[in-house]
Design a protein around this motif. Sequence first.
Motif, mmCIF file in Angstrom:
data_model
loop_
_atom_site.group_PDB
_atom_site.id
_atom_site.type_symbol
_atom_site.label_atom_id
_atom_site.label_comp_id
_atom_site.label_asym_id
_atom_site.label_seq_id
_atom_site.Cartn_x
_atom_site.Cartn_y
_atom_site.Cartn_z
ATOM 1 N N THR A 232 1.057 -1.237 0.117
ATOM 2 C CA THR A 232 -0.078 0.070 -0.033
ATOM 3 C C THR A 232 0.784 1.214 -0.004
ATOM 4 O O THR A 232 0.488 2.319 -0.611
ATOM 5 C CB THR A 232 -1.018 0.045 1.327
ATOM 6 N N ASP A 233 1.972 1.136 0.540
ATOM 7 C CA ASP A 233 2.815 2.369 0.640
ATOM 8 C C ASP A 233 3.770 2.402 -0.636
ATOM 9 O O ASP A 233 3.527 3.695 -1.300
ATOM 10 C CB ASP A 233 4.018 2.089 1.596
ATOM 11 N N TRP A 234 4.046 1.495 -1.425
ATOM 12 C CA TRP A 234 4.452 1.494 -2.712
ATOM 13 C C TRP A 234 3.580 2.048 -3.776
ATOM 14 O O TRP A 234 3.789 2.923 -4.563
ATOM 15 C CB TRP A 234 5.041 0.080 -3.046
ATOM 16 N N TYR A 235 2.260 1.457 -3.734
ATOM 17 C CA TYR A 235 1.063 2.176 -4.184
ATOM 18 C C TYR A 235 0.771 3.503 -4.189
ATOM 19 O O TYR A 235 0.673 4.367 -5.250
ATOM 20 C CB TYR A 235 0.048 1.495 -4.239
ATOM 21 N N SER A 236 1.017 4.092 -3.049
ATOM 22 C CA SER A 236 0.736 5.510 -2.660
ATOM 23 C C SER A 236 1.687 6.326 -3.270
ATOM 24 O O SER A 236 1.554 7.322 -3.803
ATOM 25 C CB SER A 236 0.548 5.755 -1.377
ATOM 26 N N ALA A 237 2.968 5.849 -3.077
ATOM 27 C CA ALA A 237 4.329 6.608 -3.502
ATOM 28 C C ALA A 237 4.310 6.652 -5.059
ATOM 29 O O ALA A 237 4.650 7.481 -5.779
ATOM 30 C CB ALA A 237 5.432 6.074 -3.296
ATOM 31 N N TYR A 238 3.978 5.563 -5.558
ATOM 32 C CA TYR A 238 3.623 5.517 -7.221
ATOM 33 C C TYR A 238 2.649 6.620 -7.606
ATOM 34 O O TYR A 238 2.603 7.510 -8.595
ATOM 35 C CB TYR A 238 3.290 4.033 -7.678
ATOM 36 N N VAL A 239 1.619 6.349 -7.003
ATOM 37 C CA VAL A 239 0.427 7.322 -7.380
ATOM 38 C C VAL A 239 0.691 8.701 -7.422
ATOM 39 O O VAL A 239 0.552 9.599 -8.085
ATOM 40 C CB VAL A 239 -0.914 7.044 -6.534
ATOM 41 N N SER A 240 1.397 9.136 -6.006
ATOM 42 C CA SER A 240 1.730 10.537 -5.959
ATOM 43 C C SER A 240 2.733 10.851 -6.948
ATOM 44 O O SER A 240 2.608 12.179 -7.487
ATOM 45 C CB SER A 240 2.525 10.672 -4.488
ATOM 46 N N SER A 241 3.793 10.073 -7.458
ATOM 47 C CA SER A 241 4.621 10.483 -8.476
ATOM 48 C C SER A 241 3.775 10.902 -9.835
ATOM 49 O O SER A 241 4.267 11.687 -10.605
ATOM 50 C CB SER A 241 5.611 9.209 -8.850
ATOM 51 N N ARG A 242 2.601 9.987 -10.094
ATOM 52 C CA ARG A 242 2.016 10.162 -11.242
ATOM 53 C C ARG A 242 1.111 11.538 -11.380
ATOM 54 O O ARG A 242 1.022 12.217 -12.103
ATOM 55 C CB ARG A 242 1.149 9.109 -11.585
ATOM 56 N N VAL A 243 0.420 11.517 -9.925
ATOM 57 C CA VAL A 243 -0.498 12.817 -9.902
ATOM 58 C C VAL A 243 0.215 14.114 -10.280
ATOM 59 O O VAL A 243 -0.574 15.022 -10.599
ATOM 60 C CB VAL A 243 -1.272 12.460 -8.704
ATOM 61 N N THR A 244 1.491 14.174 -9.652
ATOM 62 C CA THR A 244 2.063 15.327 -9.491
ATOM 63 C C THR A 244 3.058 15.292 -10.811
ATOM 64 O O THR A 244 3.789 16.337 -11.054
ATOM 65 C CB THR A 244 3.107 15.526 -8.266
ATOM 66 N N ASN A 245 2.730 14.321 -11.919
ATOM 67 C CA ASN A 245 2.957 14.445 -13.141
ATOM 68 C C ASN A 245 4.687 14.775 -13.272
ATOM 69 O O ASN A 245 5.384 15.473 -13.938
ATOM 70 C CB ASN A 245 2.704 15.754 -13.756
ATOM 71 N N LEU A 246 5.492 13.895 -12.579
ATOM 72 C CA LEU A 246 6.828 13.909 -12.412
ATOM 73 C C LEU A 246 7.454 13.207 -13.821
ATOM 74 O O LEU A 246 6.851 12.098 -14.100
ATOM 75 C CB LEU A 246 7.489 13.105 -11.157
ATOM 76 N N SER A 247 8.276 13.944 -14.380
ATOM 77 C CA SER A 247 8.829 13.259 -15.760
ATOM 78 C C SER A 247 9.578 12.099 -15.709
ATOM 79 O O SER A 247 9.921 11.305 -16.609
ATOM 80 C CB SER A 247 9.391 14.372 -16.707
ATOM 81 N N SER A 248 10.347 12.024 -14.475
ATOM 82 C CA SER A 248 10.998 10.759 -14.260
ATOM 83 C C SER A 248 10.946 10.236 -12.964
ATOM 84 O O SER A 248 10.155 10.852 -12.123
ATOM 85 C CB SER A 248 12.705 11.034 -14.213
ATOM 86 N N ARG A 249 11.321 9.001 -12.574
ATOM 87 C CA ARG A 249 11.107 8.412 -11.053
ATOM 88 C C ARG A 249 11.799 9.400 -10.298
ATOM 89 O O ARG A 249 13.192 9.446 -10.414
ATOM 90 C CB ARG A 249 11.546 7.049 -11.166
ATOM 91 N N PRO A 250 11.324 9.798 -9.088
ATOM 92 C CA PRO A 250 11.955 10.681 -8.202
ATOM 93 C C PRO A 250 12.906 10.050 -7.417
ATOM 94 O O PRO A 250 12.821 8.794 -7.294
ATOM 95 C CB PRO A 250 10.622 11.298 -7.100
#
Length: 500
Positions: A232-250
Amino acid sequence: MSRRQRRLLVRTLLFLFFLNFISLSIYFILHPRPRAPRQTLETLPSSSSLKPWPSLPSFLPWSLSPPPPPRSCEGYFGHGFSRRVDLLHPHSSGGGGGGGGGWFRCFYSETLASSICEGGRIRMDPNRISMTVGGEELEKVIGRGEEEELPRYEPGAFQIEEGEGRADERLADEEFLHRYLPRGAIQTHTMRELVGSIRVVRPGELECSQWIEEPTLLVTRFEYANLFHTVTDWYSAYVSSRVTNLSSRPNLIFVDGHCKAPLEETWEALFSSTRYAKNFSGPVCFRHAVLSPLGYETAMFKGLTESFSCQGTSVHILSQNPDYQKTARLSEFGEMLRAAFGLLGNEDSFIKTSHGHNVLFVRRENYLAHPRHSGKVESRLSNEQEVFDAIQNWAKGQKKCRINVVNGLFAHMHMKEQLRAVQEASVVIGAHGAGLTHLVAATPDTIVLEIISSMYRRPHFSLISQWKGLEYHAINLAGSYARPAMVIGELSSIMESLGC
């Protein structure tokens, strides 16, 4: 030229030099250079050092217009964080948070009652965060209390630069925190407390020992050694990266003091780098920081107590026939997990079955998980070894097709090998337990058989199967003992459906 003329020329040049010096001195007195923020180290790494996003077969764009309706599949699993709230706008000269003052905003999900927040020109002072250092070897911290590992923030543990001179104020008041970061049933809501600690400072007052130029995800983990909660933490971190439109993995920073656990290797594979907040020797500043919600606030956790209808399907079907009651987001995330370990693209059904059908038996075994753990796991299937042996003997006698029984001793396998075993399985079988959370990475044609004792009738894995669109079967026991013949009978029926 005469001697007198040369003396006159020299005097003229000296007079002009002196006049120019006086003019420049007066200019710099009247027009002082602006003071730069004091810092002992400025790092300017190239964005090319970040890992790129892999190409995922189930990927769908995360910027939706119009936004999905509340309590829809997309509201739960995708971009339901559609209400943007700006707490601090960038200074007009900075544009988009690239300078000229800090900026901060949150994206609120009415469905999940939580927010993803991000901001720029933010300072973290580890000395104002009370928690253990984190990242230690497990054996060295046996008996350490969980309360020592979770962060407690002093006012000003985080600061943000404001472009218009406002200072010494809280960035977010209690009304904002109550509305957009509600505590809910979580007694210690670390993300809420982090935002509550942020203080506004004047331009030039961010004093940092280091600047991090690239986007950085700040994550606080709770049940970091349990696979279900960590997913659930991995998923939340992944969603946060996508919702904030990060161009690469942070980059990722753990704002907690947990010891190093085996599941940390997946954090390292998913993101560009990982580090513990307390590993910094002094205050560190971020050009762009993203705050990930708690794993308790994801759909996978809320699905245990909230009733919502959501069926997994393929991205091809969704692209042809959009349906708010169906989702491919969990499949997208499962592909992300496999891609992080270089396993994506090996799931072709012909390759998968070319050497027979794999039946993966996920085992429960004793292992030391965290400082407060005894090293012993609860038995969910009292005769697990008997059932496993019976399945192995049955498989050897099958003539119609080859059946390989895989011994899923996950506690002693690297994550890549665990994910490979799930990816290559035609059938995943096991007693109710965290190991079955790996179903998020299963391929669409995988069949699930869960053995459920009377003490653990919980919907975790039937729901994950549903949200993934997997065929699911269950054997409900009167106690914790399973008759081998009953399990083999159910498994035989499944294998017949696969042509065996």
